[in-house]
Design an enzyme around this catalytic site. Structure first.
Site, PDB file in Angstrom:
ATOM      1  N   GLU A 167       4.172   1.335   1.797  1.00 25.22           N
ATOM      2  CA  GLU A 167       5.159   0.531   1.089  1.00 25.22           C
ATOM      3  C   GLU A 167       5.780  -0.629   1.861  1.00 25.22           C
ATOM      4  O   GLU A 167       6.733  -1.231   1.384  1.00 25.22           O
ATOM      5  CB  GLU A 167       6.296   1.419   0.559  1.00 25.22           C
ATOM      6  CG  GLU A 167       5.786   2.540  -0.311  1.00 25.22           C
ATOM      7  CD  GLU A 167       6.887   3.249  -1.052  1.00 25.22           C
ATOM      8  OE1 GLU A 167       6.745   3.423  -2.262  1.00 25.22           O
ATOM      9  OE2 GLU A 167       7.896   3.604  -0.419  1.00 25.22           O
ATOM     10  N   GLU A 180       0.859  -1.188   0.000  1.00 24.93           N
ATOM     11  CA  GLU A 180       0.000   0.000   0.000  1.00 24.93           C
ATOM     12  C   GLU A 180       0.895   1.237   0.000  1.00 24.93           C
ATOM     13  O   GLU A 180       2.100   1.122  -0.244  1.00 24.93           O
ATOM     14  CB  GLU A 180      -0.994  -0.030   1.165  1.00 24.93           C
ATOM     15  CG  GLU A 180      -0.423  -0.530   2.490  1.00 24.93           C
ATOM     16  CD  GLU A 180       0.581   0.403   3.131  1.00 24.93           C
ATOM     17  OE1 GLU A 180       0.157   1.335   3.840  1.00 24.93           O
ATOM     18  OE2 GLU A 180       1.800   0.199   2.934  1.00 24.93           O
TER      19      GLU A 180
END
Length: 597
Positions: free
Chosen positions: A352, A349
Site C-alpha cells: 500500500e 500494491e
C-alpha cells in the site's frame, strides 16, 4: 467478606455524538483480548489492554466509543495478565496485581443489549477503596456498579458499561452469571456447527475462528474489520489519522483472506455476506473497490489497488456465485481491470505504499480474470476477451518484474515491484516509511511473489520462483519469520518507540516480522511436497499468540510488538494453513487457474 446490595452510579458521561473527548487517544494496539456476543441485539465489542478494558466499540466496529474502563484500587490501576476464561467462547479473565492486592475480573457482553459486564473479585492485605475509571470517546455511555464504596480487604461485585439509557443497570439486574452463561452458549453453539482440522492447536484454532466471526459488524452484514486496534501514529497523530483509523475499517484484501478462511472452516454464510458487502457496499460505479471503507461501505482511503478489485472475482469463484446480479457486478470489476491505464500497473500494491508492476498484484488480477471467465463459461457466456488479457499478462510477468542484473544470487529473481516495467534497469525510488534515501528497485525483494504460486499463476517448481525463495530467505528471513520487503520501515524505532511519519527529518523506523508470511510460505511448501516444513510454519504462527490467544501483525524477539493485535489476516492465515495441511494442498488455490498455467 462484605457485600453491598446498594447499586452505586459511579459515572455517567455524555459527549456530543461524533466528537471525541478532548486529548483522548487510544491505548497501545497490542490488545490482549477481543470479545462480543453472537447476538445481533448486542452491538458492542470490547478489547482488553494491559490494565483492563481498553476500547469499547459502539454502535458499530468502525466507532470506538470509549478509550478505557479500568478498576482502580486506592486510585491506582494494576497490571493484568489476560487469559481465556472459556476456551470455546470469547469470555476472558484478567488477573490484576497491585501494591498489596490482587483481583480477578471476567468480561462478557450482554447478548440482549449494548452493555459490557465485568465481574470482580478482590483480596487486599489492607483495607482499600475501589473505584472505576471510565474515559469516553464518542456518544453516550454510563457505568454502574455493585462494588463496595467503603474500605474493604475482600470484595466481590460487578460493574457494567452501557450505551443506551438504562442498559448498564438492566445488564446488572440480570446478574453476571445469567448473562455469562447466555453469552457462552452463543459461542458454543456457533463452534458446534463448524468443523475443526486435525493439524491445528484446538484452543488457538477455536479462538481464531471466533475472533474472525466477532470482527463482523452487526449492523452491516459482511463488513469485517482488519483489527480492533489503532497502532502507533494511527492512534495518536490526528493529522495523519483525524478519525482514529484505519484498522477498524474494511479492506477488500483482508476481507477476502478472512472469507476464504471461513469457507475452509465451514462458515460459508459469512463468506457469502462478505462477497455481498464487497459488491453491494464497497464497489464503486466504475467497478473498482476502494482501498478501504467504513463498515457502512463509505470509502475512507481511496487509492487504487488492483488486487482488491480482483478480490471479489476470486471469492465469487470459490463460492460459485454466478447469479445475474452478482455476475453484472463482477463484470464491472473485470472490465475495470482491463481498462485501467497501463494495467497491470497499479497505483498501490498490497503493502500500500508504492505504485508499479508487482508480482503479487499481477497474480491476483490474472487469477481473478481466469476465475471470472470460468463463471461466465458455466453460465454459457463467451469469456475469451478476459482470458486473452489474463494469458498475456501471465506471459509477461517475468519481463515486468524478474531481474537478471540485480545484486543478489541466484538470478533471475522477482522484485517487490518495478516502477517502469523494466526489472533490469537501476531505477531508484524512495521506499517511504521514514527511509531517508532512494534505493535501486533491483535491490528490493518481497515474499509476496509467492502469490504467483498460491493462486496458480506459476508452478511451484518454476526456476524463477525457486531462485526468489532463496534470495528472499537470504535477505528477509530473521528469527524464523520474514520481513515484508527490503528495508521495510513500517514498525518501530530501534529502541521500540512507535512508528510515525516524521518528515522532513525522518527518524528511521523498522518494520518487524509478519507471522502471516509464515502461513503463505507454508502453503507454498505444501505444493513442493514439504509437508513437515508447512506444519512447522503453523506452529511458528501459533508461537506468536499472546496469553489471550490473540495473533499479532508483527513480532520481534518471539513476541508481538505493539502492532495491530489481533490482526484478522493473521488469524485467517492460521485457519487456512491448518485446513491446507489437512487437505495436503492450499485450499485457497483455484484449480481453474492452476490447470491453465
Amino acid at each position: 467478606m462484605r457485600f453491598l446490595a446498594l447499586v452505586v452510579l459511579l459515572l455517567v458521561v455524555m459527549t456530543p455524538v461524533g466528537r471525541a473527548a478532548p486529548d483522548v487517544v487510544p491505548l497501545p494496539a497490542d490488545k490482549q483480548a477481543f470479545g462480543t456476543a453472537r447476538s445481533a441485539a448486542s452491538p458492542v465489542w470490547f478489547a482488553l489492554g494491559h490494565q483492563g478494558l481498553s476500547e469499547i466499540f459502539h454502535p458499530d466496529l468502525s466507532t470506538p466509543a470509549t478509550r478505557e474502563t479500568r478498576l482502580l484500587v486506592d486510585g491506582k490501576p494494576g497490571q493484568a495478565h489476560t487469559e481465556p476464561a472459556d476456551s470455546r467462547s470469547l469470555t476472558f479473565r484478567q488477573r490484576l496485581r497491585g501494591n498489596g492486592w490482587h483481583a480477578e475480573i471476567t468480561y462478557v457482553t450482554d447478548p440482549q443489549r449494548a452493555a459490557v459486564l465485568a465481574d470482580v473479585t478482590l483480596t487486599a492485605a489492607r483495607p482499600v477503596r475501589l473505584s472505576v475509571e471510565h474515559v469516553p470517546m464518542k456518544g453516550f455511555s454510563e457505568v454502574v456498579s455493585t462494588l463496595p464504596t467503603g474500605p474493604v480487604r475482600h470484595a466481590h461485585g460487578t460493574f457494567a458499561v452501557g450505551f443506551a439509557d438504562g442498559a448498564a443497570q438492566a445488564a446488572l439486574n440480570r446478574g453476571f452469571g445469567a448473562v455469562a452463561r447466555e453469552y457462552a452458549r452463543g459461542w458454543h453453539t456457533y463452534l458446534d456447527g463448524l468443523r475443526r482440522p486435525r493439524s491445528a492447536d484446538r484452543k488457538l484454532y477455536d479462538m481464531s475462528v471466533m475472533v474472525l466471526a466477532a470482527s463482523e459488524d452487526k449492523r452491516n452484514p459482511g463488513a469485517l474489520i482488519a483489527s480492533p486496534s489503532f497502532p502507533w501514529a494511527f492512534g495518536f497523530d490526528r493529522e495523519l489519522a483525524p478519525e482514529l483509523g484505519p484498522y477498524a475499517l474494511v479492506w477488500p484484501r483482508d476481507l477476502y483472506h478472512v472469507a476464504t478462511a471461513m469457507i475452509a472452516a465451514g462458515d460459508r454464510d459469512i463468506a457469502l455476506r462478505a462477497l455481498d458487502f464487497m459488491l453491494r457496499k464497497q464497489q464503486q460505479p466504475d467497478g473498482h473497490l476502494p482501498q478501504n471503507t467504513r463498515v457502512d461501505g463509505t470509502p475512507f482511503w481511496k487509492s487504487i489497488q488492483l488486487d482488491e478489485t480482483a478480490a471479489p472475482l476470486l471469492l465469487a469463484w470459490h463460492l460459485d456465485r454466478r447469479d445475474p446480479s452478482t455476475t453484472d457486478s463482477l463484470r464491472r470489476a473485470a472490465d475495470y481491470l482491463l481498462s485501467y491505464p497501463n494495467a497491470p500497473f497499479s497505483e498501490q500494491e498490497r503493502w500500500e505504499n508504492q505504485s508499479g508492476y508487482s508480482p503479487a498484484t499481477i497474480a491476483s488480477v490474472v487469477a481473478g480474470l481466469v476465475c471470472f471467465a470460468d463463471l461466465l463459461r458455466r453460465n454459457g457466456e463467451n469469456a475469451d476477451r478476459y482470458l486473452q488479457v489474463a494469458d498475456e499478462w501471465q506471459r509477461r510477468i517475468e519481463s515486468w518484474t524478474a531481474t537478471t542484473t540485480g545484486p543478489y544470487e541466484p538470478k533471475p529473481y522477482y522484485l517487490r515491484l518495478t516502477k517502469d516495467g523494466n526489472p533490469d534497469a537501476g531505477t531508484r525510488y524512495n521506499l517511504g516509511d521514514n527511509n531517508p534515501d532512494d534505493i535501486d528497485q533491483r535491490a528490493v525483494v518481497d515474499p509476496s511473489f509467492l502469490e504467483l504460486v498460491r493462486l496458480g499463476v506459476k508452478r511451484a517448481d518454476d526456476p524463477v520462483i525457486r531462485n526468489t525463495v532463496r534470495v528472499v530467505d537470504q535477505q528477509l528471513k530473521e528469527q524464523g519469520y520474514w520481513h515484508r520487503f527490503t528495508q521495510d520501515g513500517y514498525g518501530e524505532t530501534a529502541d521500540g518507540r512507535p512508528w510515525n511519519i516524521n518528515w522532513p527529518t525522518p527518524t528511521r523506523t523498522y518494520g518487524r516480522l509478519w507471522p502471516l508470511l509464515s502461513g503463505e510460505r507454508g502453503e507454498y511448501e505444501l505444493l513442493i511436497g514439504h509437508k513437515a516444513s508447512a506444519a512447522q510454519r503453523l506452529r511458528e504462527i501459533a508461537a506468536t499468540a499472546n496469553s489471550g490467544l490473540m495473533l499479532p501483525e508483527q513480532v520481534w524477539g518471539g513476541r508481538g510488538t505493539t502492532s495491530a493485535t489481533p490482526l484478522a489476516w493473521t488469524h485467517a492465515q492460521y485457519v487456512r494453513l491448518a485446513w491446507s495441511l489437512d487437505a495436503g494442498r492450499p485450499v485457497e488455490r483455484p484449480d481453474v487457474v492452476a490447470n491453465r498455467y
